[in-house]
Write an enzyme that holds these catalytic residues in place. Structure first.
Site, PDB file in Angstrom:
ATOM      1  N   ARG B 333      37.626  41.473  34.440  1.00  0.00           N
ATOM      2  CA  ARG B 333      37.376  42.859  34.823  1.00  0.00           C
ATOM      3  C   ARG B 333      35.901  43.242  34.831  1.00  0.00           C
ATOM      4  NH1 ARG B 333      42.449  45.546  31.451  1.00  0.00           N
ATOM      5  NH2 ARG B 333      43.988  44.827  32.939  1.00  0.00           N
ATOM      6  N   HIS B 426      38.388  52.207  30.789  1.00  0.00           N
ATOM      7  CA  HIS B 426      39.794  51.908  30.661  1.00  0.00           C
ATOM      8  C   HIS B 426      40.211  51.571  29.238  1.00  0.00           C
ATOM      9  CE1 HIS B 426      43.704  50.448  31.662  1.00  0.00           C
ATOM     10  NE2 HIS B 426      43.432  49.215  31.333  1.00  0.00           N
TER      11      HIS B 426
END
Lengths: 259, 662, 254
Positions: B333, B426
């Site tokens: 990510r 996140h």
């Protein structure tokens, strides 16, 4: 509490009782309608009047009919009780509702109450009179060789101990049947436009009650399957929502317009 | 050298045997004594619910707390894509070691080896446990479990339930929890927020919680306190976290002595729906699993004005496939996020704000799924429309809810046009520092799941958060808590009129009154927004010394303003979401400062922490293993004053290397 | 995407606490962007109210991704508003027009008492789950996950039932405030899976008993619940619950 009362008084059990009595009443409606089709026979009410006697004297039918009365009352009052309990589940209502369900499915109690009133009127008009009031008698004479039936009203004061008096005149080759002339009562009653309208409107209530009620009964019993539920829903609409109410409504209209 | 105050208590022995051996030698509490031991669990997400249920099953008396109206609402519920486990059901060479290796590498060599290995070991048990609870994972026609792949791995080890894996796992843990509630083994306190921890003789012995319905403060005793309160991504205001997610429980613990580990390690997720305006209250994730089938691209031309579908193939830049051919769209990510930022900063971004890239399903919808379905259905030479139609059906099954959500939010149909996505905050890898037993530096106080720092290093791999939360709750804490509680069996329940409870409650009460009585002009929300802005701009995807230094100053100023000009409407002794929010923002205002300090201190780039001063020529992160291969564990002294302790990381089973996904 | 901002009139239920009486209060929100979610419009309104030193409107919300089940507004006569298969948080203002008046009320049911304004207490759902909405398996007892194959169709059905988010829109939509869709979703999920088999009968019985004890109404099969369910849980589940319950009532030894 026994398991049975516990089951039947649970929210699902309550509905199961509604479903079972409702389906029984649906069956009754079919039978009742097919019997009442005798009204359309052009025989001076012979078939209808003898059918009425049969229905009120044959022991098995009698037992079923008392069951039927009980189920009507039970279905009505149990339904009202459930409605009352369901109202308690929402003490404060909404200011605005835009419900996504059908209006008749939401108003089964109102439709049912209309039907209950209808049943009371209907029974006091015919059933009560037939059972407990003095009705004129009619005599049917059947030519045994031709099957031709003629009828003649009995005297005003005539009465008999049995519901159906059947004699044979061998010399004349006839069969003579004397029964209460319910047919005449029906025919007379449906000359009243108010009553005809009430009956027809009640059949609308019946139609909407059954469109939801018939298929809903299967759902309450857990009988739902992608393969046969469409059929049940079809019967709900076409048979119980359209054909049967039309059949019933046809009777008062027939007498009003054609007799 | 590791600070003397940080004893990780990692068991001796080869890595593959540490946990097995430890489990069989750890002190136990006998069943009769368990009944007399009370455990407080704060938070009911995957970690909290699974821990509360498992501990109650073992016989402990558990009190569980959540601020939501039901334990089932915890934000684990929103996890979409899946959960990793080293089952090797796909026969593609997966193993415990490979999962361990991928996780340590994915975390850019900043996690504790022994913890990660244990996580990989129990991962398979998690799947077994969840399936046994009735979690409906995706299955194939033969009835076996399906897998998909996630970023940073080359095997398919991710179990999933459409795009609702977190929901299904949480409902499994929730049902296990509710079962114990029904049995009377767990007492559940929903709409309760922990506002402080009570420490008696150096040990955590209870909490002060506010009943959010009545506003009353309540005292609860526990022989141990488990913080399973999730991460602190909401310090950025806009994140994929739930609106209520907060750091308060962890922060109170920190201020009472628990060290905070790696606070600056934040995960920015590459595939989120871009910001649409100032009114925006939160950001929505589009699962990483979409990168299985979605290809990320931007136009090759700057300031492209054509609609996505009008741009021909040869004018598209599939920059991840170009830069990282081995992993392609499935790079970890942090790498995918930075690559998106790089393209947008260079002027190739798309959409109104130019702060977005395309995530395009058309290729795989047609070529992968459409063709597979066509051949399954024996359609020969299918035309394009057929392929699209068939492909859509499969895509709908795999990701239907995500596509619907995207359409709801943006008003665009992702079956027809590519999604526009952009990175967003996140997850937070940092959290309370814990040892191998998951105990913080305060005896008797534990941190589980996202609330601790332990397993993901500087970057978490996709589908590993669910794994860690459930590992901690189902399989680790039930064992490791014995090490502490076995020595507590003689401790009688402390009555909550003990002076320590009274004193802490008084402090909590005073703080609430202070917040209420500032009677300024600005709402808690407006301060939160401003803090978030500072954090995102200066402590976000890319950080530098100047920005961080400025941020620290700005946050201090903002905090001053907060305590001078805050307005809290409503009263203390009633249901009052504004007061709840004010308390949470007050804690974020302190945490934000520590995050910047930590980011400033870590003069290297690793994982999600990217310092612009430390990068390779190609823009890749440049780690400094020589000087920074440690966990930063911050001890709170007083406002704006922390002491840094270091837990040096040692890798005995993995060869340290520059991460390479090319 | 439209950039034209709207003015929206709101009539919102205000109620101080469980014991007090509530009423609808009028508000106007200006500059509402079509891209705002319905809850973001409430955020904007609340910010203005706080600015004017008035009390903001209390409402439940958390994930704002349509999955946690916390948001719960009865909007213009429909739970979660005018769209199908959508929670309040995923409802966007592009579904409304400039000048619209929107009436917002809380879920109304005896079993969901109002806590404040639009916030209701849904712990009845937790108690129903606690009465049997689980598989009794202690941690550590599980066999290998692939030991029991579950056919795809069955697994998919179980998943569709398990998608319930427990928001209570079914109760809010039902004219009887019945919780049957919620209860049936959980009973169905576990009845469809082999793992749920051992407790299948007791689960149906005890969950229905708890549902009744909480004061929810009976199901009269109007179908409003499923029509309003943001996760589109099917009425098949209610039929299955009826089946499960009746089967268990008739055959489970006392």
């Amino acid at each position: 509490m026994s398991w049975l009362t516990k089951t039947l008084t649970s929210s699902i059990g309550k509905k199961v009782l509604m479903a079972l009595t409702g389906l029984f009443l649906c069956t009754f409606l079919v039978v009742h309608l097919s019997g009442n089709f005798q009204l359309f026979k052009n025989d001076g009410g012979y078939a209808f009047n003898t059918y009425a006697v049969f229905m009120t004297t044959f022991p098995v039918i009698k037992v079923i009919s008392y069951g039927n009365y009980f189920f009507i009352l039970f279905h009505a009052f149990w339904g009202l009780y459930i409605t009352y309990k369901n109202k308690q589940a929402r003490p404060v209502g909404y200011a605005v509702t835009k419900n996504q369900s059908s209006p008749y499915s939401r108003n089964m109690a109102i439709l049912g109450t209309i039907l209950l009133v209808y049943i009371v009127v209907h029974m006091s008009d015919f059933w009560y009179k037939f059972h407990y009031e003095h009705l004129p008698y009619v005599q049917y004479t059947e030519q045994l060789n031709t099957g031709q039936i003629t009828h003649a009203a009995m005297d005003e004061g005539y009465t008999q101990d049995v519901k159906k008096l059947e004699t044979f005149n061998e010399a004349a080759g006839t069969r003579i049947v004397v029964v209460k002339d319910l047919y005449k009562v029906v025919s007379y009653a449906f000359q009243n436009i108010g009553l005809v309208l009430f009956y027809v409107l009640a059949m609308f209530a019946l139609a909407f009650h059954l469109v939801h009620g018939f298929q809903s009964a299967f759902q309450s019993l857990g009988l739902r399957h992608s393969k046969y539920t469409p059929l049940i829903k079809g019967i709900s609409v076409w048979v119980f929502g359209i054909l049967i109410p039309i059949g019933y409504a046809a009777m008062p209209l027939y007498f009003y317009f054609f007799k | 050298m590791t600070s003397s105050k940080l004893d990780a208590k990692v068991p001796q022995g080869p890595i593959g045997e540490k946990w097995t051996k430890y489990k069989s030698t750890i002190s136990l509490v006998n069943p009769a004594n368990k009944r007399n031991l009370e455990i407080i669990v704060v938070g009911t997400g995957l970690a909290g619910a699974s821990a509360a249920a498992s501990l109650a099953e073992m016989g402990y008396q558990v009190k569980a707390f959540c601020f939501q109206d039901s334990p089932r609402r915890a934000h684990s519920i929103a996890a979409q894509g899946g959960i990793n486990a080293a089952k090797n059901y796909q026969n593609d060479g997966d193993s415990v070691y490979r999962l361990f290796y991928d996780t340590v590498k994915g975390g850019d060599y900043r996690s504790r080896e022994a913890n990660v290995h244990r996580l990989a070991e129990v991962s398979a048990n998690i799947i077994d446990q969840c399936v046994a609870q009735g979690v409906p994972f995706a299955r194939d026609y033969g009835g076996m479990l399906k897998n998909r792949s996630f970023g940073g791995t080359q095997v398919k080890r991710t179990f999933y339930a459409a795009g609702q894996t977190g929901q299904q796992l949480l409902l499994g843990a929730y049902s296990a929890l509710e079962r114990q509630v029904g049995l009377g083994a767990v007492k559940m306190y929903s709409r309760h927020e922990m506002l402080d921890v009570v420490i008696i003789d150096g040990k955590a012995r209870g909490i002060i919680a506010r009943n959010l319905t009545t506003g009353k403060l309540e005292r609860y005793f526990g022989h141990a306190v488990l913080l399973c309160s999730g991460g602190y991504g909401n310090v950025f205001y806009l994140s994929t976290n739930a609106m209520g997610s907060n750091v308060t429980a962890a922060w109170k613990a920190h201020k009472r002595g628990a060290y905070f580990g790696n606070p600056c390690f934040t995960q920015i997720h590459p595939t989120c729906i871009p910001v649409s305006g100032d009114h925006q209250s939160k950001l929505t994730l589009m699962s990483e699993s979409l990168r299985n089938d979605g290809r990320i691209w931007v136009p090759k031309k700057k300031d492209e004005t054509r609609a996505a579908n009008d741009i021909p193939e040869e004018e598209r830049d599939y920059y991840l496939e170009r830069r990282y051919p081995a992993f392609g769209n499935l790079v970890p990510r942090d790498i995918a996020s930075r690559a998106a930022k790089e393209r947008c900063d260079a002027g190739y971004g798309v959409g109104l704000t130019k702060q977005a890239v395309y995530l395009d399903f058309r290729f795989n919808l047609i070529n992968k799924y459409g063709r597979a379905e066509a051949s399954r259905l024996n359609i020969e030479n299918p035309d394009l429309d057929t392929l699209v139609r068939l492909g859509k059906e499969v895509v709908k099954e795999e990701y239907g809810n995500l596509f619907d959500m995207y359409k709801q939010i943006t008003g665009e149909d992702p079956y027809e046009v590519p999604m526009k996505i952009y990175p967003a905050v996140h997850y937070t890898m940092g959290g309370l520092w814990v040892d191998y037993n998951l105990m913080t530096t305060v005896p008797g106080m534990y941190a589980l799941g996202e609330a601790n720092f332990s397993d993901h290093g500087a970057n978490r791999l996709g589908a590993s958060a669910l794994m860690q939360g459930l590992s901690d709750g189902y399989f680790v804490i039930p064992i490791t808590i014995g090490a502490y509680l076995s020595s507590e069996i003689r401790t009688k329940a402390i009555p909550t009129d003990h002076e320590a409870f009274v004193a802490v409650e008084k402090q909590v009460k005073e703080r609430l009154e202070t917040l209420k009585n500032i009677k300024g002009t600005q709402s808690p929300e407006s301060f939160h927004k401003r803090l978030g802005h500072i954090m995102w701009e200066k402590c976000g995807m890319a950080r530098n010394e100047k920005g961080l230094t400025e941020a620290i100053g700005e946050i201090r100023e903002l905090r001053k303003e907060f305590w001078k000009d805050l307005r809290v409407t409503g009263d203390i002794d009633e249901f009052n979401p504004e007061l709840d929010k004010a308390g949470r923002v007050a804690d974020f205002l302190e945490l934000g400062e520590l995050m910047c300090i930590d980011a400033l201190e870590r003069r290297e780039s690793c994982g999600g922490h990217f310092r612009e001063e430390y990068q390779e020529d190609g823009g890749e992160a440049k780690r400094d293993d020589e000087n920074f291969m440690f966990v930063s564990a911050w001890e709170y002294n007083k406002e704006s004053d922390w002491t840094l302790h270091k837990e040096v990381l040692e890798y005995e089973n993995i060869k340290i290397a520059q991460r390479n996904y090319k | 995407m439209s950039n034209e901002n709207m003015t929206i009139h709101l009539k919102v239920w205000k109620q101080k606490n469980t014991g007090s009486k509530g009423h609808l209060e009028d508000y106007t929100v200006n500059n509402v962007s079509p891209d705002m979610s319905f809850l973001e419009m409430f955020d904007v309104l609340n910010e203005e109210l706080i600015h004017e030193n008035k009390e903001p409107i209390a409402f439940d919300h958390d994930c704002r991704e349509g999955i946690c089940g916390m948001c719960s507004m009865y909007i213009n006569g429909r739970p979660h508003g005018p769209l199908e298969g959508v929670t309040t948080c995923q409802l966007h203002m592009r579904s409304f027009k400039d000048g619209d008046t929107i009436v917002v009320e809380p879920w109304r049911a005896a079993a969901f008492p109002v806590i404040k304004d639009l916030v209701v207490d849904r712990t009845a759902f937790d108690r129903i789950i606690a009465s049997g909405g689980y598989v009794s398996i202690n941690t550590g007892n599980a066999q290998d996950a692939n030991n029991l194959p579950i056919g795809k169709e069955r697994a998919d059905l179980a998943f569709a039932a398990a998608a319930c988010i427990g928001c209570g829109a079914c109760v809010a939509a039902c004219k009887n405030a019945s919780a049957m869709l919620f209860v049936s979703a959980k009973v169905s999920q576990l009845a469809l899976l082999p793992q749920g088999e051992p407790e299948r009968q007791s689960r149906a019985l005890s969950m229905v008993a708890q549902m009744d004890a909480e004061g929810f109404g009976s199901c009269t099969n109007t179908g409003a619940c499923s029509a309003e369910c943001p996760k589109e849980i099917s009425l098949d589940n209610i039929a299955r619950l009826n089946r499960e319950f009746l089967g268990a009532s008739l055959s489970k030894p006392e």
